[in-house]
Motif scaffolding. Structure first.
Motif, PDB file in Angstrom:
ATOM      1  N   PRO A 138       7.805  -6.776   2.716  1.00 41.60           N
ATOM      2  CA  PRO A 138       7.706  -5.439   3.326  1.00 41.60           C
ATOM      3  C   PRO A 138       6.274  -5.124   3.720  1.00 41.60           C
ATOM      4  CG  PRO A 138       9.002  -5.391   1.296  1.00 41.60           C
ATOM      5  CD  PRO A 138       8.376  -6.738   1.362  1.00 41.60           C
TER       6      PRO A 138
ATOM      7  N   TRP B 198       4.396  -2.652   3.116  1.00 40.09           N
ATOM      8  CA  TRP B 198       3.566  -1.980   2.119  1.00 40.09           C
ATOM      9  C   TRP B 198       3.126  -2.917   0.993  1.00 40.09           C
ATOM     10  CZ3 TRP B 198       8.632  -0.893   3.193  1.00 40.09           C
ATOM     11  CH2 TRP B 198       9.578  -1.281   2.242  1.00 40.09           C
TER      12      TRP B 198
ATOM     13  N   ARG C  32       5.568   1.190  -6.099  1.00 41.08           N
ATOM     14  CA  ARG C  32       6.116   2.527  -5.839  1.00 41.08           C
ATOM     15  C   ARG C  32       5.082   3.417  -5.159  1.00 41.08           C
ATOM     16  NH1 ARG C  32       7.185   3.628 -10.698  1.00 41.08           N
ATOM     17  NH2 ARG C  32       9.227   2.595 -10.743  1.00 41.08           N
TER      18      ARG C  32
ATOM     19  N   HIS D  34       4.566   2.194  -1.542  1.00 38.95           N
ATOM     20  CA  HIS D  34       5.714   2.536  -0.713  1.00 38.95           C
ATOM     21  C   HIS D  34       5.658   4.000  -0.280  1.00 38.95           C
ATOM     22  CE1 HIS D  34      10.363   2.800  -0.268  1.00 38.95           C
ATOM     23  NE2 HIS D  34       9.771   2.610   0.904  1.00 38.95           N
TER      24      HIS D  34
ATOM     25  N   TYR E  74       2.951   4.503   2.268  1.00 42.65           N
ATOM     26  CA  TYR E  74       3.337   3.983   3.583  1.00 42.65           C
ATOM     27  C   TYR E  74       4.294   4.945   4.281  1.00 42.65           C
ATOM     28  CZ  TYR E  74       4.745   0.587   7.124  1.00 42.65           C
ATOM     29  OH  TYR E  74       4.997  -0.050   8.311  1.00 42.65           O
TER      30      TYR E  74
ATOM     31  N   TYR F 164       8.988  -0.516   9.432  1.00 47.36           N
ATOM     32  CA  TYR F 164       9.673  -0.136   8.195  1.00 47.36           C
ATOM     33  C   TYR F 164      11.185  -0.314   8.342  1.00 47.36           C
ATOM     34  CZ  TYR F 164      11.374   2.719   4.350  1.00 47.36           C
ATOM     35  OH  TYR F 164      12.032   3.166   3.241  1.00 47.36           O
TER      36      TYR F 164
END
Length: 223
Positions: free
Chosen positions: A116, A118, A161, A164, A167, A185
């Motif tokens: 991902p 992030w 966390r 995320h 982001y 995303y």
């Protein structure tokens, strides 16, 4: 016809769930009260191989010299001679274009493109520390190493966390000016969905892969 026992059903479930042969231990414990339902414990010994990181070379646009690139492209003759095969025309033009781009846009090697957006260097560093602590704990299971492993696991979860959420806040703030962040995303969150690669039906021909779709629409574009 005799009904299968609980143990026989459990064995069938094991062979269905486990993808390849591996040692399986079953134990059946009775209750302290009359019942035909027993607690069955499974102990499956298997090994999982870590997926190899995907490496590929991409252009590093953050270090590109776009003013000089635009100047070079304006001075380069990108015209190609047309032929009956559109693939040959595209390849010839692409080679001319990328030969100019390579002079002003550096390249870099990226790993694991499925990560991902992030997940940055700080998170990867903590993940490596966690796996190092896990290997040491498996070699010698001491209370100190167990506490360190648990601490790193919790630290990795907290950092992921936090990254995320940061982001998502960045996407919300810059959605109008830079919608690319939102679609990155969207791609990372739905990379496992088959709906991202829909089936196309044209003239009674079905195409599922990008190559098949390109070949499906190639003849009409050549006209």
């Amino acid at each position: 016809m005799a009904q299968p026992t609980v143990l026989e059903i459990s064995l069938i479930c094991c062979f269905v769930i486990v993808p390849k042969p591996c040692p399986i231990t079953l134990s059946c414990n009775e209750h302290n009260f009359p019942s035909d339902h027993y607690t069955i414990e499974f102990l499956i010994r298997t090994k999982f191989r870590k997926a190899k990181p995907v490496r590929r070379t991409v252009y590093d646009c953050n270090r590109a010299n776009f003013p000089e690139l635009c100047k070079a492209l304006s001075q380069t003759d990108l015209r190609v001679s047309f032929s009956d095969n559109i693939d040959d025309c595209w390849k010839h033009w692409k080679d001319l274009f990328l030969s100019v781009v390579s002079s002003y846009v550096p390249t870099k090697v990226v790993k694991n493109t499925n990560s991902p957006p992030w997940i940055d260097g700080e998170v990867r560093h903590l993940i490596r520390k966690k796996y190092t602590a896990l290997r040491k704990y498996r070699l010698k299971k001491t209370p100190e190493r167990k506490v360190k492993l648990r601490t790193l696991c919790q630290q990795v979860k907290n950092v992921i966390r936090k990254k995320h959420k940061k982001y998502l806040d960045k996407i919300e703030i810059s959605f109008k000016e830079n919608p690319k962040l939102f679609w990155n995303y969207h791609k990372a969150a739905l990379h496992h969905r088959s709906a991202l690669n829909p089936v196309i039906l044209h003239n009674d021909e079905t195409a599922t892969t990008p190559k098949q779709k390109a070949e499906l629409f190639n003849p009409p574009l050549q006209r």
